[in-house]
Motif scaffolding. Structure first.
Motif, PDB file in Angstrom:
ATOM      1  N   ALA A 181       0.319  -1.409   0.205  1.00 26.54           N
ATOM      2  CA  ALA A 181       0.045   0.229   0.096  1.00 26.54           C
ATOM      3  C   ALA A 181       0.728   1.031  -0.037  1.00 26.54           C
ATOM      4  O   ALA A 181       0.552   2.194   0.183  1.00 26.54           O
ATOM      5  CB  ALA A 181      -1.209   0.271   1.176  1.00 26.54           C
ATOM      6  N   ARG A 207      -0.711  -0.412  -5.013  1.00 26.84           N
ATOM      7  CA  ARG A 207      -1.201  -0.275  -4.917  1.00 26.84           C
ATOM      8  C   ARG A 207      -1.253   1.030  -3.687  1.00 26.84           C
ATOM      9  O   ARG A 207      -1.946   0.556  -3.095  1.00 26.84           O
ATOM     10  CB  ARG A 207      -2.572  -1.184  -4.680  1.00 26.84           C
ATOM     11  N   HIS A 209      -2.414   3.295  -1.017  1.00 25.09           N
ATOM     12  CA  HIS A 209      -3.571   4.225  -0.230  1.00 25.09           C
ATOM     13  C   HIS A 209      -4.166   4.963  -0.884  1.00 25.09           C
ATOM     14  O   HIS A 209      -5.772   4.835  -0.853  1.00 25.09           O
ATOM     15  CB  HIS A 209      -3.802   2.733   0.803  1.00 25.09           C
ATOM     16  N   ASN A 212      -7.274   4.497  -3.217  1.00 24.16           N
ATOM     17  CA  ASN A 212      -8.789   4.451  -2.920  1.00 24.16           C
ATOM     18  C   ASN A 212     -10.158   5.262  -2.776  1.00 24.16           C
ATOM     19  O   ASN A 212     -10.735   5.185  -2.723  1.00 24.16           O
ATOM     20  CB  ASN A 212      -8.178   3.778  -1.511  1.00 24.16           C
ATOM     21  N   PHE A 229      -9.399  -2.962  -8.031  1.00 25.52           N
ATOM     22  CA  PHE A 229      -9.382  -4.039  -7.581  1.00 25.52           C
ATOM     23  C   PHE A 229      -8.890  -5.372  -8.476  1.00 25.52           C
ATOM     24  O   PHE A 229      -8.092  -6.410  -8.368  1.00 25.52           O
ATOM     25  CB  PHE A 229      -9.561  -4.384  -6.007  1.00 25.52           C
ATOM     26  N   HIS A 243      -2.251  -7.656   2.453  1.00 24.67           N
ATOM     27  CA  HIS A 243      -1.913  -6.574   2.435  1.00 24.67           C
ATOM     28  C   HIS A 243      -0.959  -6.008   3.331  1.00 24.67           C
ATOM     29  O   HIS A 243      -0.903  -6.522   4.061  1.00 24.67           O
ATOM     30  CB  HIS A 243      -2.940  -5.485   3.221  1.00 24.67           C
ATOM     31  N   CYS A 245       2.571  -2.488   4.095  1.00 20.36           N
ATOM     32  CA  CYS A 245       2.421  -1.285   4.376  1.00 20.36           C
ATOM     33  C   CYS A 245       3.946  -0.468   4.449  1.00 20.36           C
ATOM     34  O   CYS A 245       4.763  -2.095   5.074  1.00 20.36           O
ATOM     35  CB  CYS A 245       1.401  -0.380   4.136  1.00 20.36           C
ATOM     36  N   THR A 250      -1.021   2.027   6.474  1.00 19.96           N
ATOM     37  CA  THR A 250      -1.922   1.901   5.519  1.00 19.96           C
ATOM     38  C   THR A 250      -2.335   0.657   5.273  1.00 19.96           C
ATOM     39  O   THR A 250      -3.535   1.026   3.640  1.00 19.96           O
ATOM     40  CB  THR A 250      -1.243   3.192   5.144  1.00 19.96           C
ATOM     41  N   HIS A 253      -5.690   0.741   4.614  1.00 19.32           N
ATOM     42  CA  HIS A 253      -6.933   1.364   3.946  1.00 19.32           C
ATOM     43  C   HIS A 253      -7.361   0.537   2.650  1.00 19.32           C
ATOM     44  O   HIS A 253      -8.772   0.512   2.562  1.00 19.32           O
ATOM     45  CB  HIS A 253      -5.743   2.581   3.671  1.00 19.32           C
ATOM     46  N   ASN A 254      -6.398  -0.004   2.072  1.00 17.73           N
ATOM     47  CA  ASN A 254      -6.483  -1.206   0.990  1.00 17.73           C
ATOM     48  C   ASN A 254      -7.520  -2.126   1.569  1.00 17.73           C
ATOM     49  O   ASN A 254      -8.181  -2.066   0.425  1.00 17.73           O
ATOM     50  CB  ASN A 254      -5.237  -1.710   1.080  1.00 17.73           C
ATOM     51  N   ALA A 257     -10.690  -0.795   2.077  1.00 17.51           N
ATOM     52  CA  ALA A 257     -11.576  -0.231   0.103  1.00 17.51           C
ATOM     53  C   ALA A 257     -11.964  -1.595  -0.365  1.00 17.51           C
ATOM     54  O   ALA A 257     -13.366  -1.298  -0.644  1.00 17.51           O
ATOM     55  CB  ALA A 257     -10.278   0.289  -0.619  1.00 17.51           C
TER      56      ALA A 257
END
Length: 285
Positions: A181, A207, A209, A212, A229, A243, A245, A250, A253-254, A257
């Motif tokens: 992220a 990806r 974050h 999003n 996604f 996930h 980061c 963070t 956060h993904n 989402a």
């Protein structure tokens, strides 16, 4: 909650009810004291401050990353002290588009509490709509919003996580996709402002974050996120996604989402890059 998000007008209408607990988790990773200072200056009425570095993290060692998870029982006790009961809705907000608030949302589900949400748009959206603000001086940090009507139990986790060893094993026999992220430049290893080693976990996709969010700082519509996604993940099911980061903040956060998009069941690598790169024997891409 049918969605992990709650909008400002809905929260404003529910403020003051006994079964709603609001938490301010504003935080600056580069300036750890900035979040509480902002809370002291002004906050959503009734909000309690939680510190990402202490309340939402455990003790650090030289190998477990910058924001390791605390013990589940210890975190549950902290939320009990903050007045959270079994039937309460926990709402988290920040000033970073949910990047910090998503951590509290995930941790509530980690202790088995389903009624948790992130304020969509956070503090900036609250201010933009002219909703009530409490800017009365604080003599000390608010530790509790009163006794809960029902005890908060430590239930089975509603979210999954993986360890560094599981991520390492996945390099040899891939069973899940690691989704990073962090900002793209950090993923590429072009810059690294927080950790001693630059780069990413081999095989991980990126990806950021921030992708999003729409331009107004709120989450993109569920369908738009689902399409984005899906394009990234291909044929992989949500449960095949992990996930990460920089330190497990963070990345949530993904994960949120994906949940908002109806892609349920992905997992978190809490130690993330800061734990991974602490061991020089682990490979770096």
């Amino acid at each position: 909650m049918s969605s992990p998000l709650i909008d400002c007008s809905t929260l404003a209408a529910r403020l003051g009810r006994d079964n709603v607990r609001v938490f301010d988790v504003r935080h600056d990773l580069a300036r750890p004291g900035a979040g509480f200072q902002a809370y002291r200056e002004a906050r959503i009425p009734g909000a309690i401050f939680l510190d990402v570095e202490t309340d939402l993290s455990g003790a650090r060692t030289s190998t477990n990353g910058r924001h390791p998870l605390p013990a589940r029982a210890a975190f549950r006790q902290r939320m009990v002290e903050a007045g959270v009961g079994e039937d309460d809705l926990v709402v988290a907000y920040d000033a970073q588009g949910g990047a910090m608030a998503a951590r509290l949302w995930w941790m509530m589900r980690w202790i088995g509490h389903a009624q948790a949400a992130v304020l969509d748009g956070g503090w900036p959206a609250w201010l933009a709509q002219g909703l009530p603000v409490d800017d009365a001086p604080l003599d000390e940090q608010r530790a509790s919003s009163g006794a809960a009507a029902s005890p908060l139990h430590l239930n089975e986790p509603l979210v999954g996580s993986v360890s560094a060893d599981e991520v390492a094993a996945n390099l040899e026999r891939p069973e899940f996709l690691v989704l990073d992220a962090r900002a793209h430049a950090r993923y590429l290893g072009e810059v690294e402002p927080l950790d001693p080693v630059a780069g990413h976990i081999p095989g991980a996709l990126n990806r950021p974050h921030t992708e999003n969010l729409a331009q107004d700082g709120r989450f993109k519509p569920a369908q738009a996120l689902r399409e984005e996604f899906a394009a990234l993940l291909g044929e992989r099911a949500p449960h095949q996604v992990v996930h990460q980061c920089g330190s497990g903040i963070t990345a949530c956060h993904n994960l949120l989402a994906m949940e908002h998009a109806g892609l349920t069941g992905s997992r978190l690598y809490p130690g993330s890059w800061s734990e991974w790169c602490a061991d020089p024997l682990r490979p770096v891409a």
